[in-house]
Motif scaffolding. Structure first.
Motif, PDB file in Angstrom:
ATOM      1  N   UNK A 161      76.357  32.628 -81.120  1.00  0.00           N
ATOM      2  CA  UNK A 161      76.473  33.386 -79.873  1.00  0.00           C
ATOM      3  C   UNK A 161      76.864  32.435 -78.742  1.00  0.00           C
ATOM      4  N   UNK A 162      77.715  32.912 -77.869  1.00  0.00           N
ATOM      5  CA  UNK A 162      78.152  32.085 -76.742  1.00  0.00           C
ATOM      6  C   UNK A 162      77.004  31.840 -75.777  1.00  0.00           C
ATOM      7  N   UNK A 163      77.018  30.695 -75.135  1.00  0.00           N
ATOM      8  CA  UNK A 163      76.021  30.362 -74.130  1.00  0.00           C
ATOM      9  C   UNK A 163      76.129  31.356 -72.986  1.00  0.00           C
ATOM     10  N   UNK A 164      75.031  32.069 -72.672  1.00  0.00           N
ATOM     11  CA  UNK A 164      75.083  33.124 -71.660  1.00  0.00           C
ATOM     12  C   UNK A 164      74.962  32.596 -70.235  1.00  0.00           C
ATOM     13  N   UNK A 165      74.550  31.329 -70.062  1.00  0.00           N
ATOM     14  CA  UNK A 165      74.374  30.789 -68.724  1.00  0.00           C
ATOM     15  C   UNK A 165      75.729  30.645 -68.032  1.00  0.00           C
ATOM     16  N   UNK A 166      75.893  31.312 -66.920  1.00  0.00           N
ATOM     17  CA  UNK A 166      77.124  31.278 -66.132  1.00  0.00           C
ATOM     18  C   UNK A 166      78.328  31.796 -66.919  1.00  0.00           C
ATOM     19  N   UNK A 167      78.091  32.624 -67.938  1.00  0.00           N
ATOM     20  CA  UNK A 167      79.206  33.088 -68.775  1.00  0.00           C
ATOM     21  C   UNK A 167      80.239  33.850 -67.959  1.00  0.00           C
ATOM     22  N   UNK A 168      79.779  34.680 -67.011  1.00  0.00           N
ATOM     23  CA  UNK A 168      80.721  35.460 -66.206  1.00  0.00           C
ATOM     24  C   UNK A 168      81.616  34.554 -65.385  1.00  0.00           C
ATOM     25  N   UNK A 169      81.069  33.429 -64.928  1.00  0.00           N
ATOM     26  CA  UNK A 169      81.881  32.472 -64.164  1.00  0.00           C
ATOM     27  C   UNK A 169      82.885  31.797 -65.082  1.00  0.00           C
ATOM     28  N   UNK A 170      82.438  31.378 -66.262  1.00  0.00           N
ATOM     29  CA  UNK A 170      83.333  30.713 -67.215  1.00  0.00           C
ATOM     30  C   UNK A 170      84.478  31.633 -67.615  1.00  0.00           C
ATOM     31  N   UNK A 171      84.171  32.901 -67.864  1.00  0.00           N
ATOM     32  CA  UNK A 171      85.200  33.831 -68.314  1.00  0.00           C
ATOM     33  C   UNK A 171      86.285  34.000 -67.244  1.00  0.00           C
ATOM     34  N   UNK A 172      85.870  34.076 -65.990  1.00  0.00           N
ATOM     35  CA  UNK A 172      86.864  34.215 -64.917  1.00  0.00           C
ATOM     36  C   UNK A 172      87.713  32.958 -64.783  1.00  0.00           C
ATOM     37  N   UNK A 225      84.541  22.505 -66.453  1.00  0.00           N
ATOM     38  CA  UNK A 225      83.337  21.804 -65.993  1.00  0.00           C
ATOM     39  C   UNK A 225      83.443  21.392 -64.529  1.00  0.00           C
ATOM     40  N   UNK A 226      84.645  21.024 -64.097  1.00  0.00           N
ATOM     41  CA  UNK A 226      84.828  20.690 -62.680  1.00  0.00           C
ATOM     42  C   UNK A 226      84.563  21.906 -61.803  1.00  0.00           C
ATOM     43  N   UNK A 227      85.050  23.059 -62.232  1.00  0.00           N
ATOM     44  CA  UNK A 227      84.872  24.285 -61.448  1.00  0.00           C
ATOM     45  C   UNK A 227      83.409  24.729 -61.431  1.00  0.00           C
ATOM     46  N   UNK A 228      82.728  24.608 -62.556  1.00  0.00           N
ATOM     47  CA  UNK A 228      81.307  24.969 -62.599  1.00  0.00           C
ATOM     48  C   UNK A 228      80.502  24.036 -61.704  1.00  0.00           C
ATOM     49  N   UNK A 229      80.841  22.747 -61.728  1.00  0.00           N
ATOM     50  CA  UNK A 229      80.115  21.757 -60.925  1.00  0.00           C
ATOM     51  C   UNK A 229      80.297  21.989 -59.430  1.00  0.00           C
ATOM     52  N   UNK A 230      81.417  22.610 -59.037  1.00  0.00           N
ATOM     53  CA  UNK A 230      81.620  22.926 -57.624  1.00  0.00           C
ATOM     54  C   UNK A 230      80.593  23.946 -57.139  1.00  0.00           C
ATOM     55  N   UNK A 231      80.188  24.826 -58.044  1.00  0.00           N
ATOM     56  CA  UNK A 231      79.229  25.882 -57.689  1.00  0.00           C
ATOM     57  C   UNK A 231      77.801  25.452 -58.004  1.00  0.00           C
ATOM     58  N   UNK A 232      77.639  24.812 -59.172  1.00  0.00           N
ATOM     59  CA  UNK A 232      76.318  24.343 -59.619  1.00  0.00           C
ATOM     60  C   UNK A 232      76.405  22.843 -59.907  1.00  0.00           C
ATOM     61  N   UNK A 233      76.223  21.998 -58.884  1.00  0.00           N
ATOM     62  CA  UNK A 233      76.378  20.546 -59.046  1.00  0.00           C
ATOM     63  C   UNK A 233      75.545  19.995 -60.198  1.00  0.00           C
ATOM     64  N   UNK A 234      76.209  19.152 -61.003  1.00  0.00           N
ATOM     65  CA  UNK A 234      75.526  18.514 -62.112  1.00  0.00           C
ATOM     66  C   UNK A 234      75.510  19.318 -63.394  1.00  0.00           C
ATOM     67  N   UNK A 235      76.016  20.538 -63.364  1.00  0.00           N
ATOM     68  CA  UNK A 235      76.006  21.378 -64.562  1.00  0.00           C
ATOM     69  C   UNK A 235      77.396  21.457 -65.185  1.00  0.00           C
ATOM     70  N   UNK A 236      77.428  21.825 -66.457  1.00  0.00           N
ATOM     71  CA  UNK A 236      78.682  21.960 -67.181  1.00  0.00           C
ATOM     72  C   UNK A 236      78.421  22.565 -68.544  1.00  0.00           C
ATOM     73  N   UNK A 237      79.446  22.612 -69.379  1.00  0.00           N
ATOM     74  CA  UNK A 237      79.301  23.191 -70.715  1.00  0.00           C
ATOM     75  C   UNK A 237      79.758  22.172 -71.761  1.00  0.00           C
ATOM     76  N   UNK A 238      79.374  22.432 -72.991  1.00  0.00           N
ATOM     77  CA  UNK A 238      79.713  21.546 -74.103  1.00  0.00           C
ATOM     78  C   UNK A 238      80.994  22.014 -74.782  1.00  0.00           C
TER      79      UNK A 238
END
Length: 332
Positions: free
Chosen positions: A1-12, A33-46
């Protein structure tokens, strides 16, 4: 199953990349990961999460059925007109919307969020799949495409980014570019406008309509953002609409209504700070302080023969010119 954390942001983000970029897997992972970090600093996906997300995009039964071929080095839609925005919501996305709606309903009657009631009922009414069952019909501009600029400009203001604007007016033969420091967004007549500093022309109250005239904008990474010095509340309270002519002066406007139309104006004024007269013989009149611009004239003209401008003289003369010009159309 895909990681659900911030999934809606990743999909866009992925949907945007597959339509507008040409990335291999590693470059795509870095961009997301750069785009996610702009909204949630220090976070990203594998790497694993991105692979699962791509599977969701390709899945025809429980995903978006996106035109994203297998076994290709460059990840890009074969049909660039495709977007996940056109597809039905996934179960996960529907769950998020339902949960968000329930959360917002808890604050529906809170005075700080007094516009939630209208927003929620619009949302609930829009959920009906059968148009004949709709209860609510409200003003909208279905041809308005400038709404796509709203969120990126909102984020640019929040992040205090300097932009390079490419703009081509309806009467312009070629597009122009200029440095722009966005400060606020303003909606008027079902259209959005961004106001800020045109640093190329050194104009602090420059407005840009969010429509086809705004061709594109790019972030100037090395430019220093200049904060606004404008009192925007006063700026808009002394005008109707969004166009402020250079060196415009605030004047007192007095209107007299006929056929009871003053009651309609008082329930839906086009100027927020209008005043009524205390004199008994002036109950059909109102006054307010504003600049004179085209939007003011247009709003007055919308009352047709049921309104008369009593002051100032310059506005009376403008209304007379309009009346004379219009009469020529019907005296042929």
């Amino acid at each position: 199953m895909a990681n659900s954390k911030h999934a809606h942001i990743r999909y866009n983000i992925l949907d945007y990349c597959f339509r507008n970029k040409s990335y291999n897997f590693n470059d795509l992972l870095s961009y997301v990961n750069d785009k996610i970090a702009e909204i949630y600093p220090g976070e990203g996906i594998s790497t694993r999460t991105l692979r699962e997300d791509i599977k969701v995009f390709r899945n025809k039964d429980k995903g978006f059925a996106a035109p994203l071929p297998e076994n290709i080095r460059i990840l890009r839609y074969t049909n660039l007109d495709f977007s996940i925005a056109q597809k039905p919501l996934l179960d996960y996305e529907q769950y998020l919307i339902d949960a968000s709606q329930q959360l917002l309903e808890r604050f529906e009657n809170h005075p700080k969020y007094n516009k939630l009631s209208e927003a929620l009922i619009k949302f609930q009414d829009g959920e009906e799949e059968n148009d004949t069952s709709k209860i609510l019909f409200y003003d909208s501009n279905e041809e308005y495409k400038g709404i796509r600029f709203l969120k990126p400009l909102y984020l640019a203001i929040k992040k205090k980014q300097v932009l390079q604007i490419t703009f081509k007016g309806f009467q312009d033969e070629i597009a122009t570019t200029f440095e722009f420091h966005p400060h606020i967004l303003k909606q008027y007549n079902n259209r959005w406008f961004v106001f800020g500093l045109n640093n190329t022309s050194t104009i602090k109250e420059w407005s840009i309509p969010l429509d086809e005239r705004l061709i594109k904008f790019d972030v100037l990474e090395d430019a220093t953002y200049i904060e606004s010095e404008v009192d925007w509340d006063t700026f808009f309270r002394t005008m109707v609409g969004v166009v402020r002519p250079k060196n415009a002066k605030v004047v007192k406007v007095v209107l007299r209504f006929y056929n009871g139309r003053e009651n309609y104006f008082k329930t839906k004024p086009f100027h927020p700070d209008f005043e009524e007269f205390f004199e008994e013989d002036k109950q059909d009149q109102v006054w307010f302080e504003t600049i004179i611009n085209k939007e003011l004239v247009q709003q007055i003209l919308s009352y047709g023969q049921d309104v008369e401008v009593l002051a100032p003289k310059r506005l009376k003369e403008q209304m007379l010119e309009h009346a004379n010009s219009m009469s020529k159309y019907y005296n042929k």
